[in-house]
Design an enzyme around this catalytic site. Structure first.
Site, mmCIF file in Angstrom:
data_model
loop_
_atom_site.group_PDB
_atom_site.id
_atom_site.type_symbol
_atom_site.label_atom_id
_atom_site.label_comp_id
_atom_site.label_asym_id
_atom_site.label_seq_id
_atom_site.Cartn_x
_atom_site.Cartn_y
_atom_site.Cartn_z
ATOM 1 N N ARG A 154 42.143 -20.844 -21.448
ATOM 2 C CA ARG A 154 43.096 -21.848 -20.967
ATOM 3 C C ARG A 154 42.359 -22.908 -20.163
ATOM 4 N NH1 ARG A 154 48.109 -18.713 -18.316
ATOM 5 N NH2 ARG A 154 46.402 -17.468 -17.483
ATOM 6 N N ASN A 175 36.361 -1.515 -21.093
ATOM 7 C CA ASN A 175 36.179 -2.832 -21.713
ATOM 8 C C ASN A 175 35.019 -2.929 -22.705
ATOM 9 O OD1 ASN A 175 38.431 -4.216 -20.597
ATOM 10 N ND2 ASN A 175 37.401 -4.187 -18.619
ATOM 11 N N PHE A 212 44.757 -2.620 -31.486
ATOM 12 C CA PHE A 212 43.718 -1.674 -31.086
ATOM 13 C C PHE A 212 44.001 -1.160 -29.687
ATOM 14 C CE2 PHE A 212 39.835 -0.255 -29.108
ATOM 15 C CZ PHE A 212 39.442 0.686 -30.040
ATOM 16 N N TRP A 213 43.862 0.171 -29.554
ATOM 17 C CA TRP A 213 44.050 0.801 -28.261
ATOM 18 C C TRP A 213 42.976 1.866 -28.105
ATOM 19 C CZ3 TRP A 213 48.767 4.306 -26.700
ATOM 20 C CH2 TRP A 213 48.782 4.465 -25.306
ATOM 21 N N MET A 214 42.136 1.665 -27.118
ATOM 22 C CA MET A 214 40.989 2.566 -26.914
ATOM 23 C C MET A 214 41.436 4.019 -26.739
ATOM 24 S SD MET A 214 37.780 1.983 -26.950
ATOM 25 C CE MET A 214 36.751 3.421 -27.222
ATOM 26 N N TYR A 252 53.263 2.176 -19.008
ATOM 27 C CA TYR A 252 52.200 2.462 -19.971
ATOM 28 C C TYR A 252 52.582 3.718 -20.745
ATOM 29 C CZ TYR A 252 47.325 1.651 -21.354
ATOM 30 O OH TYR A 252 46.185 1.326 -22.035
ATOM 31 N N GLY A 264 48.555 -8.780 -24.492
ATOM 32 C CA GLY A 264 49.548 -9.824 -24.692
ATOM 33 C C GLY A 264 49.811 -10.557 -23.386
ATOM 34 N N TYR A 287 44.851 -6.617 -28.790
ATOM 35 C CA TYR A 287 44.675 -5.537 -27.799
ATOM 36 C C TYR A 287 45.350 -5.869 -26.473
ATOM 37 C CZ TYR A 287 41.001 -8.214 -25.373
ATOM 38 O OH TYR A 287 40.307 -9.170 -24.664
#
Lengths: 367, 367
Positions: free
Chosen positions: A207, A157, A300-302, A84, A277, A275
């Site tokens: 899915r 979230n 987008f990344w918080m 990360y 993958g 946001y």
């Protein structure tokens, strides 16, 4: 545990012992905290260890919090793995969010009192411990009628869902349609509920699976307008038949074919926000979608939003989300509480491919 | 020619004959226009035919233009093939841009006079003819000292380059670095020259070829800061060695691996604008580029900008570009004039894979 012999840990321990002792129960004793910690990046099941350390004295601007619950999020796992892009100093206590009850406040803390319920609002060294001393600025008061799990999982979230629905297209103001994949993810469940609270129609792609009908019912109970499998999305007549306007905003946490199918249904001049993958495949965009459909694509990344946003913007978002929770419009995702001592169960779940899309595990410090 | 028997063509011809005759040379005669036309979508070498028709009378708001030159652009070819998402009414005279000299103006036209040089600024039924009557609103006066080819090719490529350098990142104001692929394309040559005029550093990516050194010299003579082959881009040390800041704006007309390599060099929060897809491969974007590099991806299409922009915005752009041309800062792309009768040579060149990246062919009506 090799960690306890690291210079930094020894230094911390020495510092703790040098400070005056805090008595919480009336009897004079050292207050001890059980905490998880890792001293090297790697497989979370191997590098994360539990240790017990003495809690330092509460500084003037600090707050002693007895933690109640903290979730195990994908970002926590990726941080421990060293994958990360947030730099942490090792050794590190994992955990980016959580809820607790205030035990004691420093002399210069006036707006937080013992007995208050608080959440941790900034990445700190960290939430996976039963007792912690935090700087007062990283804590936010939470009303008592906010549920334990809702509070513990509020900052990642729901905030991510709220921002993606706010910052790219005026979906609420203009009643635009939203489409998302991975709709059963923890964030996806928040997207659905916020859409419902705002009166925004939403198409949710998941899915296919043996219990698909059960999942569809659950997501519809949260407020999903439509739930489609990826196969159903390919040939759905809902847009052709004018049952629904084409979506203006697509929210993508899968990539690969899934994001390609979503963008095919987007309105002219629509956009897609990525946001996550989960498929581990990139987002693929035909040139014609760029040029002739005028689509735009964002990430987008918080974490970055939090770094850049004003206190007012943060407060506006948090208070709207908390109101939704207290009005029962925003529920916690499907989850399971795991006793703190069994933390490896929670980590193991997050590491499995099912964990990222299924049930959110939370560490339960109340034992 | 089957086209001449189509109802619309017959109607047009009948209408022409019913109108009064225009004498341009003093003697009374019908003014005849040679024009290209297609009555069905398909292979431009087969469906585009030359015909001769009588020129209609000039209406009050109209202008009679003797065309000098008009380029054959990829968009013209794609329109004829029926692959371009602009609807045209068949039969159709191709050609979206070009330059001519005014022969006669309608009674209510005051700001354009015979002898003026004009360009066609809007897609119309069309520029591939030696004499045309246009509505005055689609024409723009061009100073006499603007070169023939510069004027004929002004509305598509220089405008596209100008907008892509203006509308997505403040490259001029903040001195940001620009990177582009397909840098030897007609649009790419304009990007380089506008960057140079604005003092904007630019990295230009081209495919390797036998005469690469010659191409590099040519692009550098236009104002390229760096010219790199796709292979050289992969391992270039210019960003690591701080010779150049990483680019904030990437301009993409290739897609596939080429766009992927470009985005790897983008600054955090940079963006990529796609205006073409010469590789016929989509743009592929890793999820991490979206989330952790905060990259954004847009398309650009001059047609849509023209539909939406204010007259002031259009005029500001055109006058700045014309000033650049008259100050010798913006030259026409590598080109070749083709006699109008040999129009199939020009179409054939545009159809070949080399035509789209090599030499721009223009129809020369002066014969």
């Amino acid at each position: 545990m090799a960690l306890l012999t690291s210079p930094i840990t020894l230094f911390t321990a020495a510092k703790c012992f040098a400070k005056s002792r805090i008595g919480l129960t009336g009897s004079v004793r050292n207050l001890m905290s059980k905490q998880l910690v890792y001293g090297e990046f790697g497989d979370p099941l191997h590098v994360v260890k539990m240790r017990e350390v003495e809690v330092p004295e509460v500084g003037n601007q600090e707050v002693l919090v007895r933690m109640l619950a903290a979730p195990v999020n994908p970002a926590d796992i990726n941080t421990i793995q060293g994958k990360y892009p947030v730099k942490v100093t090792l050794p590190c206590i994992p955990g980016n969010e959580g809820v607790g009850v205030v035990e004691k406040v420093g002399e210069e803390v006036s707006d937080i009192s013992p007995g208050n319920k608080v959440i941790v609002t900034k990445p700190v060294q960290g939430t996976w411990r039963n007792i912690a001393v935090f700087d007062k600025t990283v804590l936010r008061l939470i009303p008592d009628n906010v549920g334990l799990v809702e509070a513990a999982t509020l900052t990642v979230n729901p905030c991510t869902a709220y921002r993606m629905l706010s910052d790219f297209k005026p979906v609420k103001e203009k009643g635009l349609v939203v489409i998302q994949n991975g709709a059963n993810s923890a964030c996806g469940q928040n997207v659905i509920q916020i859409c419902k609270a705002w009166g925004v129609k939403n198409v949710n792609v998941v899915r296919n699976r043996p219990d698909i009908d059960e999942l569809k019912s659950y997501l519809k109970s949260l407020g999903a307008t439509y739930v489609l499998t990826e196969e159903e999305l390919r040939s759905t007549p809902i847009f052709k038949d004018k049952k629904l306007e084409k979506p203006s905003l697509a929210i993508n946490c899968v990539g690969g074919k899934s994001s390609l199918e979503m963008l095919r249904h987007l309105q002219h001049s629509g956009c897609m926000v990525t946001y996550g993958g989960m498929s581990r495949e990139p987002v693929t965009i035909p040139t014609s979608a760029f040029i002739f459909k005028n689509l735009a694509f964002y990430g987008f990344w918080m974490t970055v939003w939090n770094e850049r946003a004003s206190p007012d913007a943060k407060e506006a978002m948090m208070s709207e989300l908390i109101t939704m929770i207290t009005e029962n419009k925003l529920k916690a995702p499907v989850h399971k509480m795991v006793k703190f001592d069994n933390f490896q169960d929670a980590i193991g779940n997050a590491l499995s491919s099912k964990g990222f899309q299924g049930c959110k595990y939370l560490l339960d410090f109340n034992n």
